[in-house]
Design an enzyme around this catalytic site. Structure first.
Site, PDB file in Angstrom:
ATOM      1  N   THR A 173     -12.010 -29.555   9.604  1.00  0.00           N
ATOM      2  CA  THR A 173     -11.786 -29.738  11.028  1.00  0.00           C
ATOM      3  C   THR A 173     -12.517 -28.656  11.798  1.00  0.00           C
ATOM      4  O   THR A 173     -12.684 -27.552  11.292  1.00  0.00           O
ATOM      5  CB  THR A 173     -10.269 -29.628  11.254  1.00  0.00           C
ATOM      6  OG1 THR A 173      -9.670 -30.788  10.718  1.00  0.00           O
ATOM      7  CG2 THR A 173      -9.893 -29.509  12.708  1.00  0.00           C
ATOM      8  N   ARG A 201      -2.894 -42.932  10.133  1.00  0.00           N
ATOM      9  CA  ARG A 201      -2.275 -41.589  10.137  1.00  0.00           C
ATOM     10  C   ARG A 201      -2.911 -40.708  11.225  1.00  0.00           C
ATOM     11  O   ARG A 201      -4.113 -40.682  11.401  1.00  0.00           O
ATOM     12  CB  ARG A 201      -2.468 -40.947   8.769  1.00  0.00           C
ATOM     13  CG  ARG A 201      -1.915 -39.518   8.652  1.00  0.00           C
ATOM     14  CD  ARG A 201      -2.991 -38.473   8.851  1.00  0.00           C
ATOM     15  NE  ARG A 201      -2.529 -37.114   8.565  1.00  0.00           N
ATOM     16  CZ  ARG A 201      -3.235 -36.023   8.833  1.00  0.00           C
ATOM     17  NH1 ARG A 201      -4.415 -36.121   9.382  1.00  0.00           N
ATOM     18  NH2 ARG A 201      -2.755 -34.829   8.538  1.00  0.00           N
ATOM     19  N   GLY A 203      -3.037 -36.722  12.621  1.00  0.00           N
ATOM     20  CA  GLY A 203      -2.716 -35.350  12.240  1.00  0.00           C
ATOM     21  C   GLY A 203      -2.308 -34.496  13.430  1.00  0.00           C
ATOM     22  O   GLY A 203      -1.960 -35.005  14.506  1.00  0.00           O
ATOM     23  N   ASP A 204      -2.345 -33.191  13.223  1.00  0.00           N
ATOM     24  CA  ASP A 204      -1.918 -32.257  14.265  1.00  0.00           C
ATOM     25  C   ASP A 204      -2.987 -32.048  15.342  1.00  0.00           C
ATOM     26  O   ASP A 204      -2.657 -31.711  16.481  1.00  0.00           O
ATOM     27  CB  ASP A 204      -1.598 -30.888  13.633  1.00  0.00           C
ATOM     28  CG  ASP A 204      -2.815 -30.298  12.916  1.00  0.00           C
ATOM     29  OD1 ASP A 204      -3.452 -31.022  12.126  1.00  0.00           O
ATOM     30  OD2 ASP A 204      -3.125 -29.110  13.154  1.00  0.00           O
ATOM     31  N   THR A 224      -6.237 -25.616  11.939  1.00  0.00           N
ATOM     32  CA  THR A 224      -6.814 -26.422  10.856  1.00  0.00           C
ATOM     33  C   THR A 224      -5.944 -26.271   9.618  1.00  0.00           C
ATOM     34  O   THR A 224      -5.407 -25.194   9.360  1.00  0.00           O
ATOM     35  CB  THR A 224      -8.253 -25.989  10.515  1.00  0.00           C
ATOM     36  OG1 THR A 224      -8.656 -26.652   9.303  1.00  0.00           O
ATOM     37  CG2 THR A 224      -8.378 -24.494  10.320  1.00  0.00           C
ATOM     38  N   GLY A 225      -5.803 -27.354   8.864  1.00  0.00           N
ATOM     39  CA  GLY A 225      -5.003 -27.273   7.648  1.00  0.00           C
ATOM     40  C   GLY A 225      -4.201 -28.538   7.447  1.00  0.00           C
ATOM     41  O   GLY A 225      -4.545 -29.601   7.970  1.00  0.00           O
ATOM     42  N   GLY A 227      -2.029 -30.951   8.301  1.00  0.00           N
ATOM     43  CA  GLY A 227      -1.546 -31.275   9.630  1.00  0.00           C
ATOM     44  C   GLY A 227      -0.063 -31.567   9.737  1.00  0.00           C
ATOM     45  O   GLY A 227       0.583 -31.209  10.729  1.00  0.00           O
TER      46      GLY A 227
HETATM   47  N1  ASP Z   1      -5.458 -30.456  10.425  1.00  0.00           N
HETATM   48  C1  ASP Z   1      -6.259 -31.612  10.140  1.00  0.00           C
HETATM   49  C2  ASP Z   1      -5.361 -32.806   9.928  1.00  0.00           C
HETATM   50  O1  ASP Z   1      -4.315 -32.660   9.331  1.00  0.00           O
HETATM   51  C3  ASP Z   1      -7.118 -31.461   8.927  1.00  0.00           C
HETATM   52  C4  ASP Z   1      -7.998 -30.250   8.897  1.00  0.00           C
HETATM   53  O2  ASP Z   1      -7.667 -29.219   9.467  1.00  0.00           O
HETATM   54  O3  ASP Z   1      -9.076 -30.326   8.287  1.00  0.00           O
HETATM   55  O4  ASP Z   1      -5.744 -33.881  10.323  1.00  0.00           O
END
Ligand code: ASP
Length: 307
Positions: A173, A201, A203-204, A224-225, A227
């Site tokens: 991300t 789906r 994400g955050d 990022t992470g 989510g």
């Molecule tokens: N946070 C993002 C998600 O969960 C993924 C990412 O950070 O790469 O969609």
């Protein structure tokens, strides 16, 4: 007098420990981060606004196939690409976001269009795609977003007997936070989400308060992470709330949220700036693509946890 400003960006957190990336991957990641800093920094150094700078920096990373946003986004379990993005202005708390969009070249600019040209904050899927066309944003065919490497990652994940998704934890991300010469902060985040995510789906990243938040009274945050964990904790908003209501520094608030995220099983990182010009990051993964630049500091980029 030189105007003070700061720009911090990320290109995703994950399992990039030193030695796990090829020399080419390492160099491409650093070049992309550098280009994004230069694009956003040019706006800030010319006296432009934080909101323009974060959009410009994120657009560069969306167009770069090495990052999981726009071109180079990861695939859903059934082989589609669905992008999420958000942008927020700390002076007015204006915000815009899109989820599950499929045909806009730069999803962050579509999020900005939602913020500025609609009465809404978050549009999703076909409705967001239609809004993009109505607003005349640049459209791109599926081939633009598709890359062989993301396809390989999906195939590898689907072949695992344990199923699940993104066990490799190479997120990717992208995001940017900035404070401009007027002391206004802004944040933007853009992503293809997680490899092999279920169709639909979200994400955050596009959820204001979870993966993206900006408030001139506190800070600007992009996450990022994993989510689902960021959503449960409302990470971006809670960092701002700790700064605003409890008087914590951005470093302490970011560290506290990443520690709690880790305690609960989540993985990832955040970038932060405050209206006073301070900026930084926190993450609990082996690496995070990241970079920082300010009115008196040249662009600096890093990938691994030990640099
Ligand atoms: N946070 C993002 C998600 O969960 C993924 C990412 O950070 O790469 O969609």
């Amino acid at each position: 007098m030189t105007q003070r400003w700061t720009l911090v960006i990320h290109g995703g957190s994950g399992s990039m420990a030193r030695g796990r990336l090829s020399a080419d991957e390492d160099a491409a990641g650093r070049a992309g981060l550098h280009a994004a800093l230069v694009a956003g920094g040019a706006i800030l150094s010319a006296g432009g606004g934080a909101i323009d700078a974060v959009e410009a920096a994120v657009r560069v990373l969306e167009d770069d196939p090495h990052f999981n946003a726009g071109r180079g986004s990861v695939y859903t379990a059934d082989g589609a690409i669905e992008c999420d993005a958000a942008i927020m202005a700390g002076d007015t708390l204006a915000a815009g976001a899109v989820a599950g969009v499929t045909a806009t070249r730069n999803p962050v600019s579509l999020a900005r269009a939602v913020m500025e040209r609609s009465p809404h904050v978050l549009l999703s899927a076909a409705g967001a795609d239609a809004f993009s066309r109505d607003q005349g944003l640049e459209q791109a065919p599926p081939d633009w977003f598709a890359t062989a490497e993301r396809r390989r990652q999906l195939d590898e994940m689907l072949a695992r007997p344990d199923g699940g998704f993104d066990q490799g934890m190479k997120y990717g991300t992208v995001g940017a936070v900035a404070v401009d010469g007027a002391g206004h902060v802004a944040a933007a985040t853009s992503t293809g989400g997680l490899t092999a995510k279920r169709w639909g789906r979200i994400g955050d990243s596009p959820l204001i308060g979870a993966g993206t938040y900006a408030d001139d009274r506190a800070a600007a945050i992009s996450c990022t992470g994993s989510g689902e964990y960021f959503i449960r904790l409302g990470v971006a908003h809670e960092i701002c709330a700790r700064v605003r209501l409890a008087g914590e520094t951005i470093e302490d608030a970011a560290d506290a949220l990443i520690a709690e995220l880790g305690d609960r099983g989540g993985r990832g990182g955040v970038i932060v700036v405050a209206p006073d010009g301070s900026g930084g990051w926190a993450f609990n993964t082996p690496g995070m693509y990241r970079g920082m630049m300010s009115h008196d500091a040249a662009p600096e980029v890093a990938i691994y946890g030990d640099e």
